[in-house]
Design a protein around this motif. Sequence first.
Motif, PDB file in Angstrom:
ATOM      1  N   GLN A  53      -4.569  -3.156   9.713  1.00  0.00           N
ATOM      2  CA  GLN A  53      -3.868  -4.152   8.915  1.00  0.00           C
ATOM      3  C   GLN A  53      -3.964  -3.874   7.426  1.00  0.00           C
ATOM      4  OE1 GLN A  53      -4.724  -8.374   8.835  1.00  0.00           O
ATOM      5  NE2 GLN A  53      -2.736  -8.722   9.774  1.00  0.00           N
ATOM      6  N   GLU A  54      -4.980  -3.127   7.018  1.00  0.00           N
ATOM      7  CA  GLU A  54      -5.089  -2.728   5.613  1.00  0.00           C
ATOM      8  C   GLU A  54      -4.180  -1.543   5.298  1.00  0.00           C
ATOM      9  OE1 GLU A  54      -6.450  -4.413   3.320  1.00  0.00           O
ATOM     10  OE2 GLU A  54      -7.208  -5.887   4.765  1.00  0.00           O
ATOM     11  N   LYS A  93     -12.341  -4.185   3.724  1.00  0.00           N
ATOM     12  CA  LYS A  93     -11.232  -3.814   2.844  1.00  0.00           C
ATOM     13  C   LYS A  93     -11.768  -3.192   1.554  1.00  0.00           C
ATOM     14  CE  LYS A  93      -7.420  -5.709   0.273  1.00  0.00           C
ATOM     15  NZ  LYS A  93      -6.597  -6.864  -0.072  1.00  0.00           N
ATOM     16  N   THR A 103     -11.343   0.741   0.273  1.00  0.00           N
ATOM     17  CA  THR A 103     -10.682   1.028  -1.004  1.00  0.00           C
ATOM     18  C   THR A 103     -11.596   1.877  -1.888  1.00  0.00           C
ATOM     19  OG1 THR A 103      -9.623  -1.117  -0.813  1.00  0.00           O
ATOM     20  CG2 THR A 103      -9.461  -0.027  -2.940  1.00  0.00           C
ATOM     21  N   ARG A 111     -13.911  -9.199   6.946  1.00  0.00           N
ATOM     22  CA  ARG A 111     -12.686  -8.468   6.598  1.00  0.00           C
ATOM     23  C   ARG A 111     -12.651  -8.019   5.138  1.00  0.00           C
ATOM     24  NH1 ARG A 111      -6.890 -10.994   7.752  1.00  0.00           N
ATOM     25  NH2 ARG A 111      -5.854  -9.361   6.570  1.00  0.00           N
ATOM     26  N   HIS A 115      -4.074   1.445   7.017  1.00  0.00           N
ATOM     27  CA  HIS A 115      -4.595   2.779   7.312  1.00  0.00           C
ATOM     28  C   HIS A 115      -4.339   3.167   8.753  1.00  0.00           C
ATOM     29  CE1 HIS A 115      -6.477   2.349   3.452  1.00  0.00           C
ATOM     30  NE2 HIS A 115      -7.170   1.290   3.853  1.00  0.00           N
ATOM     31  N   MET A 122       0.833  -1.220   0.000  1.00  0.00           N
ATOM     32  CA  MET A 122       0.000   0.000   0.000  1.00  0.00           C
ATOM     33  C   MET A 122       0.861   1.261   0.000  1.00  0.00           C
ATOM     34  SD  MET A 122      -3.372   1.131   1.828  1.00  0.00           S
ATOM     35  CE  MET A 122      -3.999  -0.123   0.773  1.00  0.00           C
TER      36      MET A 122
END
Lengths: 111, 563
Positions: B28-29, B117, B121, B113, B31, B1
């Motif tokens: 975890q994404e 996500k 996005t 999850r 951010h 990312m």
Amino acid sequence: MSHLDQALLDELKLVLEDEFVDLISAFIDDSNERMKLIRQQFEQQDWTQLSRTAHSFKGSAGNIGAQVLADMCMALEDNARDGNCSLQMIEQVDQEQASVCQQLKIIANNS
Amino acid sequence: MTDSLKLKVLVADDSETDRMILSAIVRQEGHEVLPAKNGKEAVNIYRSERPDIVLLDALMPVMDGFEAARTIKAIAGTELVPIIFLTSLQDPQSLVRSLESGGDDFLSKPYKRVIIKAKLTAFGRMRSMHAAIQANHRQLLIEQQVAKRVFDNVAHQGCLESAGIRYSLSPLSVFNGDTLLAQRRPDGGLSIFLGDFTGHGLPAAIGAMPLAETFYGMTAKGFELEDIVKEINLKLNNVLPMGVFCCAAVAHIDFINKSLRIWVGGLPDLCFWRESTKEAVAVASSGLPLGIVGADKFSPKVEQYRMDDGDRLLFWSDGIHEARNSEGELFGEERLWRLIRGREEDSIFDAVLNGVNEYIGQNDREDDITLAEVTMQNVDLRSMRPLGGGAALEGVLNWQQSTTFDAKSLRHYNPLPLMLHNLSEIPWVRQASGELYTMLAELYSNALEHGVLELDSQLKASTEGFATYYAEREQRLKDLKSGFVRISFAHQFENDTFQLVIEVEDSGNGFDWQSTLNNSLENKKYSGRGVPLISAIADKVEYQGNGNFVRVTLRKPEDGDSI
């Protein structure tokens, strides 16, 4: 172990890493708090608040993989909203909550 | 990312475990998470941290999600802040309620999850698109401001602030497509341009630049109205894209000969007000708007009016016709003329402006109205003189030049700008170019109109005669087969000073110059060959023979004096 979604718990462990143990103990504290609240609101026959507490409890239980507990909370929420709630129903939720917490403690100790 | 897609995400949930889980997933994404325990905390964090996306639980203590959403949207204003409601609410009514309070989407518990996500996005992308659009918009506004500054420098309003002119113009009129320009002619006369470009915004404004440059340049050099209109048409025809053109009116007010020359192309009828008879004359469009056809198909027809002191010309763009009242009805042309003819106020300008503003009432459109008025005044020729003397460089000392214009040239060509240009090589003469132009114009029109074309100047004394005179002038000029005007200049050093000698000779029969010469400037009546005017400017005027030869002498003024 059938009352907990093992796959979901594994994923939570993966996502939360070290925080996983904190999550479990937070859930146990929270759910004890909520059971106390539910009994109190039942005694006061405050159906609106009882329904809201059951609603929140449902969300948290579902998120941690306790689907049976979540379903019982949903039934409690619906019945309380209609002012049609029995002590027996609350005892059932209490039992399920105790059992879920017991199992979660074991999982937390093993991780 | 990548960092550019790293979002600041506000997570507001009163349930600690839910908050922990959601925060962990969001983190975890890739951010950044800003946690809040209730709606009030969420609002405070939003205010100080300005997160990119807000995740709000619906039911929370202190302040619930609905109120928090409303407050956050209000703080955000034009900024796009996606708000996603976290909910295990099932009933449609609650879902509708969360959308109505400003929510953009839902995320249902238990959390999935992949869905979290995907939503982050999607909303992240939407936000960056919105930010890009906003940045473009800001850039556009900045560019418009810069463009406006450039326009103001090039297409400035010239001498609109002069006495005798009143106008009402939006500060952003150039972007409405309206252009109003005024410029002095070398003889002290005034040229006014009102243009209304098709469309709005930059495309409508772009044509104002070449237009203004041409108008100012050619007017200051003394070009004829027809030539200026032709040149602007040619420029705009070359520059403007198909479908963009300029409806316009150009007027030349001559304070010396008390005349108005006007060309209207594509604009609604203008108003020429005769003060003596209290008569409102409609001046109609006589040609195509500017910039539509090429030079070969464009021949502007100029109207000529005698304009006495107190007579007025009113210009407006169709913004007035198109003004609407609260019911959406147009003001219209008929109402405007009724207003002009039936007004109680003395001033037409005020009557029109007040009338239109009253009509539109609360629909505040005043800014879109372009209105201008010019009043003929008694102008003291001497007050228009620039300061003379003072130049250190003497320029050329001795030169002479003689130019003969034959019938063919006289038919098509106005030699004055060229003559003036040559003379302005001499510094002391250049400083007096206004008077010089006035004088040259008189000498030339005497030679052409009374000499070569044999027109009687007495004709101009009446309003009807005035029109006849100019119609006749046009006809005779068109039919001209023979004749000439010769103009000679000589710059000399004599009697300790410089002098300019101008000689004008024509092929006509001459006139009784002895008696005309006895008239004074005060007695001048729009005729009499402008002889008194020339005498007032020149140091010496000599007629020879039967009056078809005149020699005028100008001496360089002492420092500080004017001619």
